[in-house]
Scaffold this active site. Structure first.
Site, PDB file in Angstrom:
ATOM      1  N   CYS A 110      13.328  -8.127  -2.584  1.00 51.67           N
ATOM      2  CA  CYS A 110      13.815  -8.794  -4.107  1.00 51.67           C
ATOM      3  C   CYS A 110      12.420  -8.168  -5.630  1.00 51.67           C
ATOM      4  O   CYS A 110      11.866  -9.471  -6.657  1.00 51.67           O
ATOM      5  CB  CYS A 110      12.482 -10.321  -3.659  1.00 51.67           C
ATOM      6  SG  CYS A 110      10.772 -10.264  -3.013  1.00 51.67           S
ATOM      7  N   CYS A 166       1.781  -0.672   8.185  1.00 56.10           N
ATOM      8  CA  CYS A 166       2.812   0.646   8.680  1.00 56.10           C
ATOM      9  C   CYS A 166       4.403   0.342   8.055  1.00 56.10           C
ATOM     10  O   CYS A 166       4.579  -0.709   9.055  1.00 56.10           O
ATOM     11  CB  CYS A 166       3.147   1.054  10.787  1.00 56.10           C
ATOM     12  SG  CYS A 166       3.898   2.437  11.269  1.00 56.10           S
ATOM     13  N   CYS A 180       7.397  -9.774   4.082  1.00 58.99           N
ATOM     14  CA  CYS A 180       7.175 -10.149   2.096  1.00 58.99           C
ATOM     15  C   CYS A 180       6.919 -11.545   2.154  1.00 58.99           C
ATOM     16  O   CYS A 180       7.736 -12.426   2.406  1.00 58.99           O
ATOM     17  CB  CYS A 180       8.593  -9.234   1.103  1.00 58.99           C
ATOM     18  SG  CYS A 180       8.754 -10.403  -0.809  1.00 58.99           S
ATOM     19  N   CYS A 204      10.393 -13.321  -0.370  1.00 62.73           N
ATOM     20  CA  CYS A 204      11.538 -13.450   0.212  1.00 62.73           C
ATOM     21  C   CYS A 204      11.814 -13.755   1.959  1.00 62.73           C
ATOM     22  O   CYS A 204      13.041 -13.962   2.725  1.00 62.73           O
ATOM     23  CB  CYS A 204      13.070 -12.354  -0.650  1.00 62.73           C
ATOM     24  SG  CYS A 204      12.552 -10.523   0.286  1.00 62.73           S
ATOM     25  N   CYS A 211       8.845  -5.094  -2.650  1.00 62.08           N
ATOM     26  CA  CYS A 211       9.813  -5.378  -1.959  1.00 62.08           C
ATOM     27  C   CYS A 211      11.177  -4.868  -2.191  1.00 62.08           C
ATOM     28  O   CYS A 211      11.750  -5.087  -2.954  1.00 62.08           O
ATOM     29  CB  CYS A 211       9.541  -6.501  -1.446  1.00 62.08           C
ATOM     30  SG  CYS A 211      11.098  -7.735  -0.245  1.00 62.08           S
TER      31      CYS A 211
END
Length: 162
Positions: A82, A150, A127, A130, A79
Site C-alpha cells: 500500500c 527483520c 503494516c 493494509c 510497504c
C-alpha cells in the site's frame, strides 16, 4: 552407549513435535484503513505471487534474496502492498541475517502481534494501513533501541530521497 549432542536432541524433539502439531496457516492482520480491506483476488491482482505469499499469507522469503539488503541510499522503505512509509533509511543496518533489518519503524507505521508458528513465541509486525505481513522483531539489534526489525524484502519498496 553414544552420547547425542544437545543440538541433535533438540532438533529431534522439534521434528517429532512438529510432526504432531501443525498450526493453521496464518493470514495477514486486518487493515486499519477500510480502503485497504481488499479481497484475496484484489490483492493477487496488485501483487506478485511471492509478495502475495509474504504480505497476505505471512510467508518468508529466502535469506539473501532481496536486492534491498544492499540498498544504502537515503530514502524511505514503504510497504509493497500500500506504499505506507515504514522505515527511514537512517535506521537500516546490516544484521548479517540475509533480510533487510532496521532498529526502529516510523511512528504509527506498524502493528504487532504474537506469533506461535515456530512454537516459541515471536513478535511479528504488519503494516498498520493494509495489514500486510512484514517480518518479526527481535531484541538483538543495535543501540539506541536494541531491536531488530527483520523484514522480508519482497514486502518492501524503496523510495529514494529527491
Amino acid at each position: 552407549m553414544a552420547q547425542w549432542p544437545r543440538r541433535s536432541l533438540l532438533q529431534a524433539a522439534a521434528a517429532v513435535f512438529g510432526s504432531l502439531f501443525r498450526p493453521k496457516a496464518a493470514l495477514a492482520a486486518s487493515a486499519a484503513d477500510p480502503a485497504w480491506q481488499l479481497s484475496d483476488k484484489q490483492w493477487r491482482e496488485r501483487l506478485s505471487p511471492e509478495a502475495f505469499r509474504v504480505l497476505r499469507q505471512e510467508g518468508t522469503e529466502p535469506p539473501f534474496s532481496s536486492p534491498l539488503n544492499n540498498e544504502k541510499r537515503p530514502g524511505t522503505f514503504v510497504c509493497a502492498g500500500c506504499q505506507q512509509p515504514l522505515f527511514a533509511s537512517s535506521t537500516k543496518f546490516d544484521s548479517g541475517t540475509g533480510w533487510p533489518s532496521f532498529w526502529q519503524p516510523l511512528p504509527d507505521a506498524i502493528d504487532t502481534q504474537v506469533d506461535f508458528r515456530l512454537i516459541i513465541p515471536r513478535t511479528e509486525y504488519h503494516c498498520r494501513r493494509c495489514g500486510g505481513h512484514q517480518g518479526h522483531v527481535f531484541n538483538d539489534g543495535p543501540r539506541p533501541t536494541g531491536q531488530r526489525y527483520c523484514n522480508n524484502g519482497v514486502a518492501l519498496a524503496f523510495v529514494p530521497d529527491a
